[in-house]
Design an enzyme around this catalytic site. Structure first.
Site, PDB file in Angstrom:
ATOM      1  N   ARG A 133       3.748  18.726  17.023  1.00  0.00           N
ATOM      2  CA  ARG A 133       2.785  19.788  16.450  1.00  0.00           C
ATOM      3  C   ARG A 133       2.458  19.815  15.050  1.00  0.00           C
ATOM      4  O   ARG A 133       2.410  20.768  14.586  1.00  0.00           O
ATOM      5  CB  ARG A 133       3.271  21.121  16.943  1.00  0.00           C
TER       6      ARG A 133
ATOM      7  N   SER B 275       1.481  30.220  22.654  1.00  0.00           N
ATOM      8  CA  SER B 275       3.280  30.253  22.234  1.00  0.00           C
ATOM      9  C   SER B 275       3.263  30.590  20.813  1.00  0.00           C
ATOM     10  O   SER B 275       2.612  30.122  19.921  1.00  0.00           O
ATOM     11  CB  SER B 275       3.895  29.025  22.262  1.00  0.00           C
TER      12      SER B 275
ATOM     13  N   GLU C 290       4.515  28.816  15.591  1.00  0.00           N
ATOM     14  CA  GLU C 290       3.368  27.785  15.815  1.00  0.00           C
ATOM     15  C   GLU C 290       1.987  28.246  15.286  1.00  0.00           C
ATOM     16  O   GLU C 290       1.266  27.510  15.054  1.00  0.00           O
ATOM     17  CB  GLU C 290       3.408  27.165  17.288  1.00  0.00           C
TER      18      GLU C 290
HETATM   19  C1  FAD Z   1      -3.379  30.869  26.334  1.00  0.00           C
HETATM   20  C2  FAD Z   1      -3.268  29.863  25.291  1.00  0.00           C
HETATM   21  C3  FAD Z   1      -2.429  28.739  25.930  1.00  0.00           C
HETATM   22  C4  FAD Z   1      -2.318  27.761  24.978  1.00  0.00           C
HETATM   23  N1  FAD Z   1      -1.382  26.641  25.454  1.00  0.00           N
HETATM   24  C5  FAD Z   1      -1.217  25.722  24.414  1.00  0.00           C
HETATM   25  C6  FAD Z   1      -0.535  24.615  24.808  1.00  0.00           C
HETATM   26  O1  FAD Z   1      -0.071  24.325  26.009  1.00  0.00           O
HETATM   27  N2  FAD Z   1      -0.169  23.386  23.800  1.00  0.00           N
HETATM   28  C7  FAD Z   1      -0.850  23.789  22.638  1.00  0.00           C
HETATM   29  O2  FAD Z   1      -0.537  22.677  21.720  1.00  0.00           O
HETATM   30  N3  FAD Z   1      -1.406  24.826  22.328  1.00  0.00           N
HETATM   31  C8  FAD Z   1      -1.603  25.864  23.033  1.00  0.00           C
HETATM   32  N4  FAD Z   1      -2.420  26.920  22.709  1.00  0.00           N
HETATM   33  C9  FAD Z   1      -2.843  27.056  21.126  1.00  0.00           C
HETATM   34  C10 FAD Z   1      -4.147  26.369  21.044  1.00  0.00           C
HETATM   35  O3  FAD Z   1      -5.026  26.533  21.819  1.00  0.00           O
HETATM   36  C11 FAD Z   1      -4.170  24.995  20.270  1.00  0.00           C
HETATM   37  O4  FAD Z   1      -3.425  24.858  19.405  1.00  0.00           O
HETATM   38  C12 FAD Z   1      -5.648  24.449  19.947  1.00  0.00           C
HETATM   39  O5  FAD Z   1      -5.663  23.071  20.101  1.00  0.00           O
HETATM   40  C13 FAD Z   1      -6.226  25.082  18.869  1.00  0.00           C
HETATM   41  O6  FAD Z   1      -7.556  24.753  18.877  1.00  0.00           O
HETATM   42  P1  FAD Z   1      -8.762  25.878  18.247  1.00  0.00           P
HETATM   43  O7  FAD Z   1     -10.006  25.084  18.380  1.00  0.00           O
HETATM   44  O8  FAD Z   1      -8.642  27.139  18.928  1.00  0.00           O
HETATM   45  O9  FAD Z   1      -8.125  25.785  16.717  1.00  0.00           O
HETATM   46  P2  FAD Z   1      -8.138  27.146  15.824  1.00  0.00           P
HETATM   47  O10 FAD Z   1      -7.135  27.959  16.250  1.00  0.00           O
HETATM   48  O11 FAD Z   1      -9.342  27.532  15.427  1.00  0.00           O
HETATM   49  O12 FAD Z   1      -7.543  26.446  14.583  1.00  0.00           O
HETATM   50  C14 FAD Z   1      -6.244  25.880  14.591  1.00  0.00           C
HETATM   51  C15 FAD Z   1      -5.877  25.010  13.324  1.00  0.00           C
HETATM   52  O13 FAD Z   1      -6.797  23.825  13.594  1.00  0.00           O
HETATM   53  C16 FAD Z   1      -7.552  23.897  12.319  1.00  0.00           C
HETATM   54  N5  FAD Z   1      -9.013  23.318  12.802  1.00  0.00           N
HETATM   55  C17 FAD Z   1      -9.724  23.709  14.018  1.00  0.00           C
HETATM   56  N6  FAD Z   1     -10.761  23.023  14.027  1.00  0.00           N
HETATM   57  C18 FAD Z   1     -10.773  22.045  12.912  1.00  0.00           C
HETATM   58  C19 FAD Z   1     -11.600  20.786  12.424  1.00  0.00           C
HETATM   59  N7  FAD Z   1     -12.799  20.524  13.128  1.00  0.00           N
HETATM   60  N8  FAD Z   1     -11.236  20.324  11.530  1.00  0.00           N
HETATM   61  C20 FAD Z   1     -10.122  20.803  10.841  1.00  0.00           C
HETATM   62  N9  FAD Z   1      -9.268  21.704  10.931  1.00  0.00           N
HETATM   63  C21 FAD Z   1      -9.800  22.464  12.283  1.00  0.00           C
HETATM   64  C22 FAD Z   1      -7.610  25.297  11.653  1.00  0.00           C
HETATM   65  O14 FAD Z   1      -7.989  25.417  10.465  1.00  0.00           O
HETATM   66  C23 FAD Z   1      -6.221  25.537  12.191  1.00  0.00           C
HETATM   67  O15 FAD Z   1      -5.317  25.226  11.152  1.00  0.00           O
HETATM   68  C24 FAD Z   1      -2.731  27.820  23.569  1.00  0.00           C
HETATM   69  C25 FAD Z   1      -3.390  29.048  23.334  1.00  0.00           C
HETATM   70  C26 FAD Z   1      -3.862  30.074  24.279  1.00  0.00           C
HETATM   71  C27 FAD Z   1      -4.443  31.125  23.769  1.00  0.00           C
END
Ligand code: FAD
Length: 324
Positions: free
Chosen positions: A179, A229, A304
């Site tokens: 992570r 999480s 996380e």
């Molecule tokens: C129901 C649910 C289940 C989930 N299950 C999991 C799981 O099983 N495993 C897991 O790892 N995560 C899980 N997550 C958390 C989340 O979905 C992941 O971390 C996901 O990959 C984040 O993507 P995002 O586009 O929403 O990023 P954001 O939440 O928008 O951003 C997360 C981070 O990434 C950065 N970021 C986003 N896009 C970019 C980009 N293009 N360039 C540079 N930085 C960027 C942001 O600045 C921030 O620091 C879950 C979330 C939910 C709501």
């Protein structure tokens, strides 16, 4: 910079070719927790040149610039962000598969990536099929499930650095660990990701994905706004005291509530928004959980989930509410 100077600079910026601009954008509409105040300016770029232009100007004027995808791992402050929020989504959603190579733009929806890989008979992405984020966010967080990480399959990441220059990073330079990646805190905007996946049996991959989705529906509180999480589960912690969900449940904290934020009754590592939760509610609840766990088992849970400060800093949520 004074508020007036920042506002006038942002107004000027919005007249340039940087993408779709929204002033005073309510951040609760741009995250899965449905929490957060307004961003001064939300920009949705449509091409790389626009990102470069925006980054150069933000850098020159020292303007905060927060990059987001789906906001599925973010807790925005109740005050919002005094600066720019740069959102990559539908305009960066092209995906190309050639042999075992996948080239995905940062705005690609993660479950969509997993499904397309399955259809192409490529394995290794079964564990991400239920993650509701973008490829950019996934790679930055080195996300995954069943103790796997996307970084294991990454060959190369292309990003726009804070000065607006395009950089290509090898997987080694990304320095992936559980992570974590070197991209965190770098200020780079991930624009494309190249993956290599081994060939597999389409039907078997599909079965594994369906099983993962079934398990998520059974275990996770998917009907209420949440952020996945909240606490990090490290391998060492898993081995010595168990996963965070079980630890929190064993302390009898399921259902603990602060304002509209509640420790999920279904899965104790989730905090759900029961309606009208504020970021302060969530941070207070996180503090209460961490304090109880430290008192009873002597272990400090790390988050996380990331907290976005009004100044545009992104920090693990527990850094915003440290234990005394
Ligand atoms: C129901 C649910 C289940 C989930 N299950 C999991 C799981 O099983 N495993 C897991 O790892 N995560 C899980 N997550 C958390 C989340 O979905 C992941 O971390 C996901 O990959 C984040 O993507 P995002 O586009 O929403 O990023 P954001 O939440 O928008 O951003 C997360 C981070 O990434 C950065 N970021 C986003 N896009 C970019 C980009 N293009 N360039 C540079 N930085 C960027 C942001 O600045 C921030 O620091 C879950 C979330 C939910 C709501």
């Amino acid at each position: 910079m004074t508020n007036a100077a920042r506002r006038s600079l942002l107004a000027e910026l919005s007249r340039l070719d940087v993408g779709l601009c929204t002033f005073a954008a309510p951040l609760r509409d741009y995250c899965t927790w449905r929490i957060g105040g307004p961003a001064d300016l939300l920009v949705e770029p449509q091409n790389i040149a626009q990102i470069q232009r925006l980054r150069r100007i933000a850098h020159q004027h020292d303007l905060p610039c927060v990059v987001i995808g789906q906001g599925s791992n973010l807790l925005f402050s109740d005050a919002g962000v005094r600066g720019i929020v740069l959102r990559l989504g539908q305009h960066f959603a092209r995906l190309h598969i050639a042999g075992e190579r996948i080239n995905a733009e940062a705005g690609v929806w993660v479950p969509g990536l997993a499904r397309q890989a399955q259809q192409a008979g490529l394995a290794g992405l079964e564990h991400i099929v239920g993650i509701p984020g973008t490829v950019g966010g996934l790679v930055l967080m080195n996300g995954g499930s069943h103790r796997q990480c996307i970084g294991d399959l990454v060959e190369r990441v292309t990003l726009v650095d804070p000065e607006g220059e395009i950089q290509e990073l090898s997987a080694t330079a990304c320095n992936f660990s559980y992570r974590h990646s070197a991209l965190q805190g770098s200020g780079g905007v991930v624009v494309t990701v190249e993956l290599t996946c081994p060939r597999g049996d389409q039907a078997e991959i599909r079965r594994a994905m369906l099983a993962d989705l079934r398990e998520r529906r059974r275990k996770f509180p998917l009907r209420l706004p949440n952020c996945g999480s909240v606490f990090l589960s490290s391998a060492a912690m898993h081995a010595s005291v168990g996963p965070p969900g079980r630890i929190i449940e064993e302390q009898g904290l399921k259902g603990l509530r602060v304002g509209g934020a509640e420790v999920s009754l279904r899965h104790a590592n989730f905090i759900v928004n029961r309606g009208g939760a504020s970021a302060d509610d969530v941070l207070t609840l996180i503090t209460a959980i961490r304090a109880e766990v430290r008192k009873t088992i002597g272990f400090e849970l790390d988050c996380e989930v990331r907290y976005v400060t009004p100044e545009g800093k992104i920090v693990p949520a527990h850094h915003a509410c440290p234990l005394p």
